[in-house]
Design an enzyme around this catalytic site. Sequence first.
Site, short mmCIF file in Angstrom:
data_model
loop_
_atom_site.label_atom_id
_atom_site.label_comp_id
_atom_site.label_asym_id
_atom_site.label_seq_id
_atom_site.Cartn_x
_atom_site.Cartn_y
_atom_site.Cartn_z
N ASN A 44 0.82 -1.21 0.00
CA ASN A 44 0.00 0.00 0.00
C ASN A 44 0.86 1.26 0.00
OD1 ASN A 44 -2.37 -1.57 0.18
ND2 ASN A 44 -2.11 -1.74 2.39
N HIS A 130 -14.25 -1.64 6.39
CA HIS A 130 -13.08 -2.32 6.94
C HIS A 130 -13.36 -2.97 8.31
CE1 HIS A 130 -8.85 -2.45 8.53
NE2 HIS A 130 -8.60 -2.72 7.26
N GLU A 170 -16.17 4.05 3.55
CA GLU A 170 -14.81 4.36 3.13
C GLU A 170 -14.94 5.21 1.87
OE1 GLU A 170 -12.44 0.76 2.66
OE2 GLU A 170 -13.35 -0.08 4.46
N SER A 174 -10.93 -0.80 0.10
CA SER A 174 -9.60 -1.40 0.10
C SER A 174 -9.49 -2.65 -0.76
CB SER A 174 -9.17 -1.72 1.53
OG SER A 174 -10.14 -2.49 2.18
N ASP A 199 -13.76 6.89 6.10
CA ASP A 199 -12.41 6.33 6.23
C ASP A 199 -11.69 6.55 4.90
OD1 ASP A 199 -10.21 4.59 6.13
OD2 ASP A 199 -11.16 3.11 7.44
N HIS A 202 -7.33 4.74 1.88
CA HIS A 202 -6.75 4.50 0.56
C HIS A 202 -6.89 5.71 -0.38
CE1 HIS A 202 -5.93 0.29 1.40
NE2 HIS A 202 -7.06 0.33 2.08
N LYS A 233 -0.25 4.06 4.52
CA LYS A 233 -0.42 3.62 3.13
C LYS A 233 0.28 4.59 2.19
CE LYS A 233 -3.80 0.54 4.64
NZ LYS A 233 -5.09 0.38 5.27
C1 LIG Z 1 -5.50 -0.31 6.39
C2 LIG Z 1 -6.82 0.20 6.78
C3 LIG Z 1 -7.09 0.56 8.10
C4 LIG Z 1 -6.11 0.29 9.20
O1 LIG Z 1 -4.99 1.13 9.14
P1 LIG Z 1 -3.62 0.68 9.82
O2 LIG Z 1 -2.89 1.95 9.99
O3 LIG Z 1 -2.97 -0.26 8.88
O4 LIG Z 1 -3.96 0.03 11.13
C5 LIG Z 1 -8.31 1.12 8.37
N1 LIG Z 1 -9.24 1.29 7.41
C6 LIG Z 1 -9.03 0.93 6.14
C7 LIG Z 1 -10.08 1.14 5.12
C8 LIG Z 1 -7.82 0.36 5.79
O5 LIG Z 1 -7.60 -0.04 4.55
#
Ligand SMILES: *Cc1c(COP(=O)(O)O)cnc(C)c1O
Length: 380
Positions: A44, A130, A170, A174, A199, A202, A233
């Site tokens: 990522n 997620h 989101e 993801s 969220d 990404h 990411k």
């Molecule tokens: C990766 C991810 C998380 C978690 O983030 P980390 O910093 O890796 O713990 C939360 N939400 C989504 C949509 C993700 O892809």
Amino acid sequence: MDRLEHQLQQRRQQHRLRQLRPVQQRQPGRLLREDRDLLDFSANDYLGLSQHPRLREAAIKALQQWGTGSAASRLLSGTLALHRDLEEAVAAFKHKPAALVFNSGYQANVGLLSGLCDKGDIVLADRLSHASLLDGLVLSGARWHRFRHNDMGHLETLLKRHGAQWVITESVFSMDGDLAPLNDLVTLAKRHGARILVDEAHATGIFGNDGAGRVSELGLSDQVDLVMGTFSKALGSFGAYVACDAMLRDLLINLSRSFIYSTSLPPAVIAANQAALEVVHDEPQRRTRLLQLAADLRAALQQRHCEVVGESQIVPWVLGEDEAVVRVSGQLEERGLCVPAIRPPTVSPGQARLRISLSAAHSGTDLRTLLDAIDEVTHV
Ligand SMILES: *Cc1c(COP(=O)(O)O)cnc(C)c1O
């Protein structure tokens, strides 16, 4: 055989056993594993910032000045001037009044939802949200329903039927790489008096003229109450944040147990995060190139009649059966490519896929290598 052993054996039989395979070395777009050089389509690190000199130098400088650990949780003496500066930078970047840094995206989502929602609340979340969001809901004790993925008609039905305090999605999904219809979602949620959490794990660093993500790109920063994202990411480092107003920030500082009961992120990580925001501002060509590579790859796969979904730097190729994705992923690895097989429970049964994750560090030649290998394994 006892239940625990049985669970493992069942996963093995279903081609769903997950295993850890250490990487010996990695650079953006490349990795060395089991003594084999692989082109990496699993990471990522979308902008290739994990090895960027400005992040490394910022981290080294902070490490030399502050040492390795932050020595305390945020509410004791673990809030360093570096944390404050980073939170101010995040708030400005996300066009929100305030921001709060969390130790990881997982901890942020668990802490946000368990802190702000309680038993009396109703929460509506996209079906593909997620795991960290769902875990936060479970912990909160709130009642929650999932609306069909990106289906605003279904969201409206649930809003009319149950009402809601919160709507969750989101902005870039993801495992599907597609985009939420945020304009419609915000209109619906506001009409029914619900607060909104998006969220942007990404989307941050990639979408929008300034790389601030989809919420800001669509001009929705004032209307989305909590804009969450990660530094882990596209920003090439570690940790997470939520951008919000001052009242919600104060509430989180007081109620979010994953924030309160954990040692704060180390100075070197915070300094790297600050540098990452600066690089996102100064080097827009990285995100432009990444999205162009993704568009090129999608077009090439569609030409080959592969079932590709999404419209972002995440290019999922859906094969359906678990056994098929494990086989093709293995065949690609034999040809020097790391393309992970994503299986249930991460995706629904029958939706197993190869998740091709692009980086601005990939070259045109890397894409051709991938496509040639795909041609080989699909024509046997
Ligand atoms: C990766 C991810 C998380 C978690 O983030 P980390 O910093 O890796 O713990 C939360 N939400 C989504 C949509 C993700 O892809």
